[in-house]
Motif scaffolding. Structure first.
Motif, PDB file in Angstrom:
ATOM      1  N   ARG A 119       0.830  -1.212  -0.078  1.00 47.56           N
ATOM      2  CA  ARG A 119       0.073   0.039   0.009  1.00 47.56           C
ATOM      3  C   ARG A 119       0.767   1.333  -0.141  1.00 47.56           C
ATOM      4  N   LEU A 120       0.492   2.215  -0.752  1.00 47.39           N
ATOM      5  CA  LEU A 120       1.130   3.681  -0.641  1.00 47.39           C
ATOM      6  C   LEU A 120       0.231   4.652  -0.728  1.00 47.39           C
ATOM      7  N   SER A 121       0.778   5.757  -0.039  1.00 40.76           N
ATOM      8  CA  SER A 121      -0.100   7.116  -0.278  1.00 40.76           C
ATOM      9  C   SER A 121      -0.383   7.619  -1.623  1.00 40.76           C
ATOM     10  N   ALA A 122      -1.675   7.733  -2.054  1.00 38.32           N
ATOM     11  CA  ALA A 122      -2.131   8.287  -2.947  1.00 38.32           C
ATOM     12  C   ALA A 122      -1.393   9.779  -3.584  1.00 38.32           C
ATOM     13  N   ALA A 123      -1.683  10.372  -2.518  1.00 40.83           N
ATOM     14  CA  ALA A 123      -1.176  12.010  -2.641  1.00 40.83           C
ATOM     15  C   ALA A 123       0.316  11.699  -2.939  1.00 40.83           C
ATOM     16  N   GLU A 124       1.277  10.884  -2.308  1.00 39.56           N
ATOM     17  CA  GLU A 124       2.523  10.870  -2.463  1.00 39.56           C
ATOM     18  C   GLU A 124       2.927  10.749  -3.874  1.00 39.56           C
ATOM     19  N   ILE A 125       2.279   9.392  -4.163  1.00 39.10           N
ATOM     20  CA  ILE A 125       2.705   8.836  -5.526  1.00 39.10           C
ATOM     21  C   ILE A 125       2.130   9.854  -6.596  1.00 39.10           C
ATOM     22  N   GLU A 126       1.041  10.279  -6.548  1.00 37.79           N
ATOM     23  CA  GLU A 126       0.398  11.390  -7.540  1.00 37.79           C
ATOM     24  C   GLU A 126       1.391  12.477  -7.921  1.00 37.79           C
ATOM     25  N   ARG A 127       1.805  12.984  -6.728  1.00 39.17           N
ATOM     26  CA  ARG A 127       2.467  14.293  -6.655  1.00 39.17           C
ATOM     27  C   ARG A 127       3.934  13.958  -7.410  1.00 39.17           C
ATOM     28  N   ALA A 128       4.511  12.721  -7.111  1.00 38.79           N
ATOM     29  CA  ALA A 128       5.783  12.501  -7.862  1.00 38.79           C
ATOM     30  C   ALA A 128       5.697  12.405  -9.317  1.00 38.79           C
ATOM     31  N   VAL A 129       4.437  11.695  -9.492  1.00 40.27           N
ATOM     32  CA  VAL A 129       4.272  11.504 -11.072  1.00 40.27           C
ATOM     33  C   VAL A 129       3.984  12.950 -11.737  1.00 40.27           C
ATOM     34  N   VAL A 130       3.089  13.616 -10.977  1.00 42.23           N
ATOM     35  CA  VAL A 130       3.025  14.948 -11.708  1.00 42.23           C
ATOM     36  C   VAL A 130       4.269  15.729 -11.728  1.00 42.23           C
ATOM     37  N   ASP A 131       5.075  15.663 -10.722  1.00 47.36           N
ATOM     38  CA  ASP A 131       6.472  16.466 -10.739  1.00 47.36           C
ATOM     39  C   ASP A 131       7.324  15.998 -11.788  1.00 47.36           C
ATOM     40  N   GLN A 132       7.209  14.844 -11.965  1.00 45.38           N
ATOM     41  CA  GLN A 132       7.812  14.137 -13.127  1.00 45.38           C
ATOM     42  C   GLN A 132       7.470  14.530 -14.500  1.00 45.38           C
ATOM     43  N   VAL A 133       6.203  14.673 -14.791  1.00 48.48           N
ATOM     44  CA  VAL A 133       5.878  15.284 -16.052  1.00 48.48           C
ATOM     45  C   VAL A 133       6.053  16.530 -16.284  1.00 48.48           C
ATOM     46  N   ARG A 134       6.211  17.372 -15.088  1.00 46.69           N
ATOM     47  CA  ARG A 134       6.468  18.915 -15.254  1.00 46.69           C
ATOM     48  C   ARG A 134       7.908  18.964 -15.510  1.00 46.69           C
ATOM     49  N   ALA A 135       8.767  18.263 -15.026  1.00 40.53           N
ATOM     50  CA  ALA A 135      10.327  18.036 -15.131  1.00 40.53           C
ATOM     51  C   ALA A 135      10.541  17.934 -16.730  1.00 40.53           C
ATOM     52  N   LEU A 136       9.723  16.899 -17.100  1.00 40.70           N
ATOM     53  CA  LEU A 136       9.883  16.424 -18.407  1.00 40.70           C
ATOM     54  C   LEU A 136       9.613  17.739 -19.542  1.00 40.70           C
ATOM     55  N   LEU A 137       8.661  18.471 -19.224  1.00 40.99           N
ATOM     56  CA  LEU A 137       8.212  19.526 -20.097  1.00 40.99           C
ATOM     57  C   LEU A 137       9.287  20.498 -20.414  1.00 40.99           C
ATOM     58  N   ARG A 138      10.215  20.520 -19.283  1.00 41.17           N
ATOM     59  CA  ARG A 138      11.197  21.741 -19.178  1.00 41.17           C
ATOM     60  C   ARG A 138      12.623  21.077 -20.111  1.00 41.17           C
ATOM     61  N   GLN A 139      12.407  19.840 -20.464  1.00 45.99           N
ATOM     62  CA  GLN A 139      13.809  19.322 -21.136  1.00 45.99           C
ATOM     63  C   GLN A 139      13.683  19.868 -22.471  1.00 45.99           C
ATOM     64  N   PRO A 140      14.813  20.502 -23.048  1.00 50.85           N
ATOM     65  CA  PRO A 140      14.979  20.911 -24.506  1.00 50.85           C
ATOM     66  C   PRO A 140      14.819  19.956 -25.641  1.00 50.85           C
ATOM     67  N   GLU A 141      15.397  18.555 -25.373  1.00 53.84           N
ATOM     68  CA  GLU A 141      15.077  17.533 -26.350  1.00 53.84           C
ATOM     69  C   GLU A 141      13.743  17.138 -26.500  1.00 53.84           C
TER      70      GLU A 141
END
Length: 226
Positions: A119-141
């Motif tokens: 079991r894992l916290s939904a809020a924590e894993i959802e925040r991690a995924v959203v942060d990763q998506v946001r980081a992706l959008l900043r990559q020049p490639e």
């Protein structure tokens, strides 16, 4: 639902619509409200109920909305055994706690598998995924690849406009309705695999092309006529 410009409606657009007194047969002029010559299309009772809700502070409304928000990673999150993790929740002392739980836990078949995240916290894993998506959008490639992917449908879109469109999501994210956040995550996230060492987030870069089309500014009437 889209505005006249073709872009999706955000919360600001909805608030403006909800405050248009035209719907209840009234007109506003220089801050004053007058009876209109047209018929109301929204009952006064419904108008009053909507505005009673709007009187609640945005922070309190956001907390209420989160309780009823769709599970952001439903159907996207899996354990290392390849089986989907299911969203669930528990309420303690009036507070709602959301989780993703392994299928084997739900069926009472966990055994001694040390690789199984039960079991894992939904809020924590959802925040991690959203942060990763946001980081992706900043990559020049990623910006360059998205520009190449979107040129087939929008040949006049420049690489700079693609970059600006992707950056527009970051400050806009918290203004989106939960269902719209879920739609964007499903367009960009292919799979989240959770193990004892952490989460492996696999993204769908091809989903960025559709996102750019949603976020890129629509051409003005002058530009369209040029």
């Amino acid at each position: 639902v889209a505005a006249k410009s073709g872009r999706p409606l955000d919360k600001g657009d909805v608030y403006k619509i909800l405050n248009l007194r035209t719907y209840i047969g009234e007109v506003t002029h220089k801050g004053n409200v007058y009876p209109g010559e047209h018929e109301a299309i929204v009952p006064r009772e419904l108008w009053d109920k909507a505005h009673a809700i709007l009187q609640v502070s945005p922070r309190a409304r956001a907390a209420q909305n989160r309780q009823h928000a769709p599970a952001l990673l439903k159907g996207l999150i899996f354990g290392v055994d390849g089986r989907a993790m299911s969203p669930t929740h528990a309420r303690k002392k009036g507070r709602l706690y959301r989780y993703y739980v392994a299928q084997r836990v739900l069926k009472g078949d966990t055994g001694d598998d040390t690789n199984l995240v039960r079991r894992l916290s939904a809020a924590e894993i959802e925040r991690a995924v959203v942060d990763q998506v946001r980081a992706l959008l900043r990559q020049p490639e990623i910006v360059a690849g998205t520009w190449l992917a979107v040129r087939g449908d929008a040949p006049d879109l420049t690489e700079r406009e693609v970059y600006d469109a992707l950056q527009r999501l970051d400050p806009l994210w918290h203004e989106l309705f939960p269902a719209e956040q879920a739609r964007i995550v499903r367009a960009l996230v292919d799979r989240v695999v959770v193990g004892p060492e952490g989460a492996d987030i696999r993204l769908r870069v091809e989903g960025l092309a559709g996102l750019v089309r949603d976020l890129a500014p629509a051409p003005t009437a002058l530009e369209a006529a040029a």
